[in-house]
Design an enzyme around this catalytic site. Structure first.
Site, PDB file in Angstrom:
ATOM      1  N   LYS A 165     -30.061  -9.365  19.038  1.00 13.04           N
ATOM      2  CA  LYS A 165     -28.845 -10.113  18.705  1.00 13.04           C
ATOM      3  C   LYS A 165     -27.757  -9.156  18.217  1.00 13.04           C
ATOM      4  O   LYS A 165     -28.014  -7.984  17.965  1.00 13.04           O
ATOM      5  CB  LYS A 165     -29.155 -11.158  17.631  1.00 13.04           C
ATOM      6  CG  LYS A 165     -29.593 -10.576  16.297  1.00 13.04           C
ATOM      7  CD  LYS A 165     -29.901 -11.670  15.293  1.00 13.04           C
ATOM      8  CE  LYS A 165     -30.343 -11.074  13.955  1.00 13.04           C
ATOM      9  NZ  LYS A 165     -30.590 -12.098  12.938  1.00 13.04           N
ATOM     10  N   TYR A 208      -2.974   6.373   2.391  1.00 14.20           N
ATOM     11  CA  TYR A 208      -2.423   5.253   1.634  1.00 14.20           C
ATOM     12  C   TYR A 208      -2.904   5.257   0.180  1.00 14.20           C
ATOM     13  O   TYR A 208      -4.050   5.604  -0.113  1.00 14.20           O
ATOM     14  CB  TYR A 208      -2.843   3.923   2.273  1.00 14.20           C
ATOM     15  CG  TYR A 208      -2.264   3.658   3.636  1.00 14.20           C
ATOM     16  CD1 TYR A 208      -0.893   3.523   3.826  1.00 14.20           C
ATOM     17  CD2 TYR A 208      -3.096   3.518   4.748  1.00 14.20           C
ATOM     18  CE1 TYR A 208      -0.357   3.265   5.083  1.00 14.20           C
ATOM     19  CE2 TYR A 208      -2.585   3.254   6.003  1.00 14.20           C
ATOM     20  CZ  TYR A 208      -1.213   3.133   6.174  1.00 14.20           C
ATOM     21  OH  TYR A 208      -0.698   2.873   7.412  1.00 14.20           O
TER      22      TYR A 208
END
Length: 388
Positions: free
Chosen positions: A51, A280
């Site tokens: 999955k 940043y």
């Protein structure tokens, strides 16, 4: 810049020019599969969980490799994942581990996909779809999910026998399996044993009622290694097939090879004087003259923002720290201590380079998460290159 040839989901090969990619070693998958088979023994089959894009490794490619290895079953989360495998020619039985809606039953029936069954609503939909069928081959295959303590989908174990009887009495259903799932196998031995005992009691009751269910499974990756009692006749390994350890004690118990390496190349280098801020928020200020390299990878690729000012990468066989905030598309590293670094040099973010290795388990801890989350976060923007 050299392009990377990548096969897209529709089978078309096209070039990728951004020098960020993940190597997936199918030989490591084969090795890990053999290791798990050796651990559980010849009487226990494997349902490998593929999955979430095979935990980020590529559902189709991994499933194709596993099918060649003779895997007994594949486990997926959704109908869409199962249909995609069928569309790519996978013949191995596939179990949808999640609960589905009634409208998904027909596609599962038509594509020979096994359903998880744990509600009368889905049982009634199966009966409705098959009430005019006369061919025994049209039976819908199901595994009944038993909740022994996960508190998610499934029939509570205390009252599950009645539901099992209802399903077993339906001629339109091939009751192929019954299973449960552990909530705390890695940290709560007492509760895991309680779950095992609850499931065992149900299995005994099922047998006493002359109901034969061929497949019985409970063990995830952790239980596959730590709880032999939970192996039954089918085990469901996931993370360990991809070469990651869900517990720090496991390297002593089973040897695995990581299947994925995450790599990029340096695209920019800047000489930086003391006192300059990087990225940043100005969370990193240079304390001396150094060289900062920019990498074309960021949190949009699955390289977690929480790794800012914490993680290291490998450049020319040496560790280089991540400095400043990891941004959406770019990450900065300090290479001032490494001689001869130039634009175009390969950088390893996950995997080996020279004598050193960066493992996903460590990065996950630095990011404040688990290996499952980290590996599944590596986005489709990062092309996978398959090797043996």
């Amino acid at each position: 810049m050299t392009s990377i040839a990548v096969k897209t989901r529709n089978g078309v090969t096209r070039a990728r020019y951004r020098p960020t990619w993940a190597d997936v070693d199918l030989g490591a998958i084969e090795y890990n599969y053999a290791q798990v088979k050796r651990l559980v023994g010849k009487n226990v089959m494997l349902m490998v969980v593929v999955k979430a894009n095979a935990y980020g490794h590529g559902t189709v490619e991994i499933s194709q490799a596993l099918e060649k290895m003779g895997v007994a079953y594949l486990g997926v989360a959704t109908t869409d994942e199962a249909v995609r495998l069928r569309d790519h020619g996978i013949k191995t039985p596939i179990l949808i581990l999640g609960s589905v809606l009634p409208e998904e039953v027909k596609i599962a029936k038509d594509r020979d996909i096994t359903l998880t069954l744990c509600s009368h609503e889905i049982l009634n939909e199966i009966k409705r779809l098959t009430k005019h069928d006369t061919d025994s081959d049209t039976k819908v295959r199901v595994h009944i999910k038993i909740d022994t303590g996960m508190g998610r989908i499934g029939v509570w174990h205390e009252g599950a026998l009645s539901f099992v009887k209802d399903v077993a009495n339906e001629k339109c259903i091939a009751l192929e399996g019954v299973y449960t799932h552990f909530s705390s196998a890695g940290r709560d031995e007492f509760f895991t044993n309680y779950q095992i005992e609850s499931f065992e009691h149900l299995l005994i009751s099922i047998e006493k009622n002359w109901i034969k269910i061929p497949l019985r499974h409970a063990a995830n990756s952790i239980a596959t290694v730590d709880f032999k009692r939970a192996h039954l006749n089918l085990s469901r390994p996931g993370l360990i097939i991809y070469g990651m350890y869900p517990k720090h004690t496991f390297p002593k118990l089973i040897k695995l090879k990581p299947a994925m390496s995450l790599k990029t190349k340096i695209v920019f280098i800047k000489d930086i004087p003391p006192g300059r801020s990087i990225s940043y928020g100005r969370t990193f200020i240079t304390q001396k003259h150094t060289r900062i390299a920019t990498l074309p990878i960021g949190y949009a690729d699955g390289y977690h923002r929480n790794l800012s000012n914490k993680a290291e990468v490998l450049v020319r066989g040496q560790y280089a720290p991540v400095v400043g905030k990891v941004t959406m598309d770019q990450t900065m590293i300090d290479i001032g201590h490494i001689k001869g670094v130039k634009i175009g040099d390969e950088v390893v973010l996950i995997g080996k380079q020279g004598r050193h290795e960066i493992r996903i388990e460590k990065l996950a801890r630095l990011a404040g998460t688990i290996a499952y989350d980290f590996i599944c976060s590596i986005s489709n923007r990062v092309p996978r290159i398959y090797k043996y």
